[in-house]
Design a protein around this motif. Structure first.
Motif, PDB file in Angstrom:
ATOM      1  N   CYS A  35      -5.825 -21.759 -77.499  1.00  0.00           N
ATOM      2  CA  CYS A  35      -5.667 -23.097 -76.935  1.00  0.00           C
ATOM      3  C   CYS A  35      -4.237 -23.591 -77.097  1.00  0.00           C
ATOM      4  CB  CYS A  35      -6.632 -24.084 -77.605  1.00  0.00           C
ATOM      5  SG  CYS A  35      -8.366 -23.747 -77.220  1.00  0.00           S
ATOM      6  N   LYS A  36      -3.603 -23.208 -78.203  1.00  0.00           N
ATOM      7  CA  LYS A  36      -2.224 -23.630 -78.412  1.00  0.00           C
ATOM      8  C   LYS A  36      -1.265 -22.852 -77.514  1.00  0.00           C
ATOM      9  CE  LYS A  36      -2.882 -25.030 -83.243  1.00  0.00           C
ATOM     10  NZ  LYS A  36      -2.529 -24.725 -84.629  1.00  0.00           N
ATOM     11  N   ALA A  37      -1.585 -21.607 -77.176  1.00  0.00           N
ATOM     12  CA  ALA A  37      -0.679 -20.787 -76.370  1.00  0.00           C
ATOM     13  C   ALA A  37      -0.751 -21.142 -74.895  1.00  0.00           C
ATOM     14  CB  ALA A  37      -1.002 -19.308 -76.554  1.00  0.00           C
ATOM     15  N   ALA A  38      -1.848 -21.752 -74.428  1.00  0.00           N
ATOM     16  CA  ALA A  38      -2.022 -22.057 -73.022  1.00  0.00           C
ATOM     17  C   ALA A  38      -1.005 -23.066 -72.500  1.00  0.00           C
ATOM     18  CB  ALA A  38      -3.451 -22.545 -72.768  1.00  0.00           C
ATOM     19  N   PRO A  39      -0.722 -24.191 -73.193  1.00  0.00           N
ATOM     20  CA  PRO A  39       0.252 -25.149 -72.675  1.00  0.00           C
ATOM     21  C   PRO A  39       1.637 -24.554 -72.539  1.00  0.00           C
ATOM     22  CG  PRO A  39      -1.096 -26.150 -74.375  1.00  0.00           C
ATOM     23  CD  PRO A  39      -1.390 -24.700 -74.394  1.00  0.00           C
ATOM     24  N   VAL A  40       2.008 -23.604 -73.397  1.00  0.00           N
ATOM     25  CA  VAL A  40       3.345 -23.018 -73.326  1.00  0.00           C
ATOM     26  C   VAL A  40       3.512 -22.244 -72.027  1.00  0.00           C
ATOM     27  CG1 VAL A  40       4.924 -21.425 -74.444  1.00  0.00           C
ATOM     28  CG2 VAL A  40       3.482 -22.927 -75.828  1.00  0.00           C
ATOM     29  N   SER A  41       2.487 -21.390 -71.658  1.00  0.00           N
ATOM     30  CA  SER A  41       2.558 -20.628 -70.422  1.00  0.00           C
ATOM     31  C   SER A  41       2.508 -21.551 -69.205  1.00  0.00           C
ATOM     32  CB  SER A  41       1.411 -19.620 -70.367  1.00  0.00           C
ATOM     33  OG  SER A  41       0.163 -20.309 -70.423  1.00  0.00           O
ATOM     34  N   MET A  42       1.767 -22.647 -69.293  1.00  0.00           N
ATOM     35  CA  MET A  42       1.670 -23.581 -68.181  1.00  0.00           C
ATOM     36  C   MET A  42       2.997 -24.276 -67.937  1.00  0.00           C
ATOM     37  SD  MET A  42      -0.127 -24.803 -65.776  1.00  0.00           S
ATOM     38  CE  MET A  42      -1.769 -24.254 -66.204  1.00  0.00           C
ATOM     39  N   THR A  43       3.684 -24.657 -68.989  1.00  0.00           N
ATOM     40  CA  THR A  43       4.973 -25.328 -68.820  1.00  0.00           C
ATOM     41  C   THR A  43       5.996 -24.378 -68.208  1.00  0.00           C
ATOM     42  OG1 THR A  43       5.465 -24.738 -71.103  1.00  0.00           O
ATOM     43  CG2 THR A  43       4.603 -26.942 -70.722  1.00  0.00           C
ATOM     44  N   ILE A  44       5.976 -23.101 -68.576  1.00  0.00           N
ATOM     45  CA  ILE A  44       6.903 -22.130 -67.970  1.00  0.00           C
ATOM     46  C   ILE A  44       6.616 -22.005 -66.479  1.00  0.00           C
ATOM     47  CG2 ILE A  44       7.572 -19.701 -67.940  1.00  0.00           C
ATOM     48  CD1 ILE A  44       6.983 -19.647 -70.956  1.00  0.00           C
ATOM     49  N   ARG A  45       5.329 -21.959 -66.108  1.00  0.00           N
ATOM     50  CA  ARG A  45       4.957 -21.855 -64.703  1.00  0.00           C
ATOM     51  C   ARG A  45       5.364 -23.104 -63.942  1.00  0.00           C
ATOM     52  NH1 ARG A  45       4.810 -19.028 -60.315  1.00  0.00           N
ATOM     53  NH2 ARG A  45       3.141 -19.625 -58.866  1.00  0.00           N
ATOM     54  N   MET A  46       5.208 -24.271 -64.565  1.00  0.00           N
ATOM     55  CA  MET A  46       5.592 -25.522 -63.916  1.00  0.00           C
ATOM     56  C   MET A  46       7.094 -25.579 -63.694  1.00  0.00           C
ATOM     57  SD  MET A  46       2.876 -27.253 -63.189  1.00  0.00           S
ATOM     58  CE  MET A  46       3.460 -28.918 -62.980  1.00  0.00           C
ATOM     59  N   GLN A  47       7.847 -25.053 -64.648  1.00  0.00           N
ATOM     60  CA  GLN A  47       9.301 -25.013 -64.484  1.00  0.00           C
ATOM     61  C   GLN A  47       9.701 -24.081 -63.337  1.00  0.00           C
ATOM     62  OE1 GLN A  47      11.028 -23.962 -68.227  1.00  0.00           O
ATOM     63  NE2 GLN A  47      10.480 -25.905 -69.241  1.00  0.00           N
ATOM     64  N   GLN A  48       8.977 -22.961 -63.195  1.00  0.00           N
ATOM     65  CA  GLN A  48       9.267 -22.057 -62.087  1.00  0.00           C
ATOM     66  C   GLN A  48       8.968 -22.710 -60.736  1.00  0.00           C
ATOM     67  OE1 GLN A  48       7.037 -18.508 -62.795  1.00  0.00           O
ATOM     68  NE2 GLN A  48       8.303 -17.806 -64.518  1.00  0.00           N
ATOM     69  N   LEU A  49       7.859 -23.431 -60.671  1.00  0.00           N
ATOM     70  CA  LEU A  49       7.509 -24.094 -59.422  1.00  0.00           C
ATOM     71  C   LEU A  49       8.409 -25.274 -59.117  1.00  0.00           C
ATOM     72  CD1 LEU A  49       3.600 -24.081 -59.701  1.00  0.00           C
ATOM     73  CD2 LEU A  49       4.998 -22.640 -58.229  1.00  0.00           C
ATOM     74  N   ALA A  50       8.997 -25.870 -60.147  1.00  0.00           N
ATOM     75  CA  ALA A  50       9.864 -27.027 -59.941  1.00  0.00           C
ATOM     76  C   ALA A  50      11.236 -26.651 -59.411  1.00  0.00           C
ATOM     77  CB  ALA A  50      10.020 -27.799 -61.250  1.00  0.00           C
ATOM     78  N   GLN A  51      11.587 -25.372 -59.488  1.00  0.00           N
ATOM     79  CA  GLN A  51      12.897 -24.945 -58.996  1.00  0.00           C
ATOM     80  C   GLN A  51      12.923 -25.038 -57.471  1.00  0.00           C
ATOM     81  OE1 GLN A  51      15.479 -24.280 -60.881  1.00  0.00           O
ATOM     82  NE2 GLN A  51      14.259 -24.632 -62.740  1.00  0.00           N
TER      83      GLN A  51
END
Length: 210
Positions: free
Chosen positions: A9-25
């Protein structure tokens, strides 16, 4: 098991934020379309422009009509008088469904009447028209698919002339020297009969008398 679930559960937000940063580019459209630029220069006139009264009037949002009323809330409050109302006899009578004596699917609806024996008689012409039509005395029905073949037809032998006529006519192609407009010698020397000459004449009713 609880420790592993907490780690996942703690590792899930980290991967989500990386994906959100990729989509925000922003998309690199300049590589495919170098003429399209996301930023462009604004002219000095556009920077110092002052909107007119008409433009300011059109920029204002459209106000609702004076008779406009907001939507009523879904759970409409019912008054105490409506809750304690008692329906009259006429209201109860109108609330009853209509009683139909015939089927709903039938298009013609008539009032049921007393069943009486009909004494009417058809006219002679109606009876004549009602009789089925008979076939003509010389009428011959379709020939059956199977019929007996006579012994003469089974033992018949075609003559040489019949075999010659049954052969297809040989025609040459245009590139082989075939002339479709050539007239045979027999057709050139043929003389029409009296009947052919009679049929070739125009009709008398179509001839204009001068």
């Amino acid at each position: 098991m609880s420790a592993r679930s907490n780690d996942s559960c703690k590792a899930a937000p980290v991967s989500m934020t990386i994906r959100m940063q990729q989509l925000a580019q922003p998309k690199l459209n300049q590589l495919r379309y170098p003429d399209r630029l996301s930023l462009w220069e604004v002219s000095e006139r556009a920077l110092t422009a002052v909107a007119s009264k008409r433009l300011c009037h059109l920029a204002n949002p459209k106000s609702p009509v004076s008779a406009w009323q907001p939507d009523r809330p879904l759970p409409v409050p019912v008054s105490r008088g409506t809750q304690s109302a008692v329906a009259s006899v006429r209201i109860c009578q109108l609330a009853q469904p209509k009683k139909r004596s015939i089927l709903e699917g039938s298009s013609y609806k008539s009032k049921p009447g007393p069943l009486t024996r009909s004494t009417s008689k058809a006219v002679a012409h109606i009876e004549l028209l009602a009789t089925p039509k008979r076939d003509h005395p010389n009428f011959e029905s379709d020939r059956s698919v199977f019929w007996p073949v006579s012994r003469g037809a089974r033992n018949y032998r075609a003559s040489q002339r019949m075999i010659e006529l049954s052969q297809p006519k040989e025609r040459k192609a245009l590139f082989e020297g075939y002339n479709p407009y050539a007239v045979s010698r027999g057709a050139l020397s043929a003389s029409p009969s009296h009947r052919i000459q009679e049929l070739s004449l125009p009709l008398l009713r179509k001839c204009i008398s001068k």
